[in-house]
Design an enzyme around this catalytic site. Structure first.
Site, short mmCIF file in Angstrom:
data_model
loop_
_atom_site.label_atom_id
_atom_site.label_comp_id
_atom_site.label_asym_id
_atom_site.label_seq_id
_atom_site.Cartn_x
_atom_site.Cartn_y
_atom_site.Cartn_z
N ASP A 109 0.81 -1.22 0.00
CA ASP A 109 0.00 0.00 0.00
C ASP A 109 0.85 1.28 0.00
OD1 ASP A 109 -2.11 -1.73 0.21
OD2 ASP A 109 -2.99 -0.79 1.97
N HIS A 159 3.64 -1.99 3.53
CA HIS A 159 3.65 -0.63 2.98
C HIS A 159 5.00 -0.29 2.35
CE1 HIS A 159 0.30 -0.39 5.83
NE2 HIS A 159 -0.16 0.59 5.08
ZN LIG Z 1 -2.74 3.18 3.05
#
Ligand SMILES: [Zn+2]
Length: 232
Positions: free
Chosen positions: A48, A194
């Site tokens: 992400d 992430h």
């Molecule tokens: Zn996010």
């Protein structure tokens, strides 16, 4: 009114609504796919908050070395700043998906229908400018919204959650993050990690590298599932 009845009347509905808004696995407001169906030792690795000029190129090298196919849930603003990175992700055979335009972590739960629609449309436009038409969406931090289900449906977007995450934005140690992301690993798991500057400097890339090593040690490969494989 008796206290128990008053609690049930005044407080319980709010608690239930809050649960379905903020609990990533809750399905009351929006159906979010948190696993996929498979008989093979395979998982879906999702990254992400990119694309990021430092991390994305290095991740693409890492995934190629591991023979991994993954999905990047990208923020529209970042896609507008680095469209060449979006194109590089697609050229490497990975999927690019939608993660809102501005990533409004604090306000997404109470965003108006117009704001939700704007986040989705601006993100779609940014990705289309980079040459991608996404079919999958992940809300910021998994937060749902009263208007999200309809807004996704009319735009042909499927909501994707996760079954395990590294939580590396809050606390970062490579081994701890990798252990969290691979805890209770089963075929069909969806792992969330992430990229970018919000990840603590010492573990950028390295936590994902360690997750890939752990997956390899356990004979798992990373695939992007077909739509019909997605389950809640
Ligand atoms: Zn996010």
């Amino acid at each position: 009114m008796a206290p128990a009845a008053a609690f049930a009347f005044w407080v319980l509905p709010d608690l239930l609504l809050a649960y379905h808004m903020f609990a990533p696995q809750a399905q009351g407001l929006v159906r979010a796919h948190c696993r996929f169906s498979t008989i093979r030792r395979e998982v879906w690795l999702t990254i992400d908050d990119g694309p990021d000029p430092e991390d994305t190129p290095r991740l693409l090298e890492l995934f190629e070395a591991h023979g991994a196919k993954v999905t990047f849930f990208v923020i529209g603003e970042n896609a507008d700043r680095f469209p060449e990175l979006v194109q590089a992700v697609v050229a490497a055979g990975h999927e690019v998906a939608h993660h809102t335009y501005t990533h409004p972590t604090k306000s997404f739960w109470c965003a108006s229908p117009a704001r939700v629609g704007w986040e989705l449309d601006a993100g779609l436009a940014a990705l289309r400018r980079a040459g991608v038409t996404p079919t999958r969406f992940r809300p910021p931090v998994g937060i749902k919204n009263l208007w999200l289900a309809r807004a996704l449906r009319v735009r042909g977007l499927t909501c994707v959650g996760w079954s395990a995450r590294g939580r590396e934005l809050w606390r970062g140690e490579v081994e701890v993050v990798a252990a969290r992301a691979t805890r209770g690993l089963v075929p069909g798991a969806i792992l969330l990690l992430h990229e970018g500057p919000r990840v603590p400097a010492g573990i950028r890339i390295e936590a994902i590298r360690r997750v890939l090593d752990r997956l390899r040690e356990q004979n798992y490969c990373c695939v992007v599932p077909e739509p019909e494989q997605l389950i809640e």
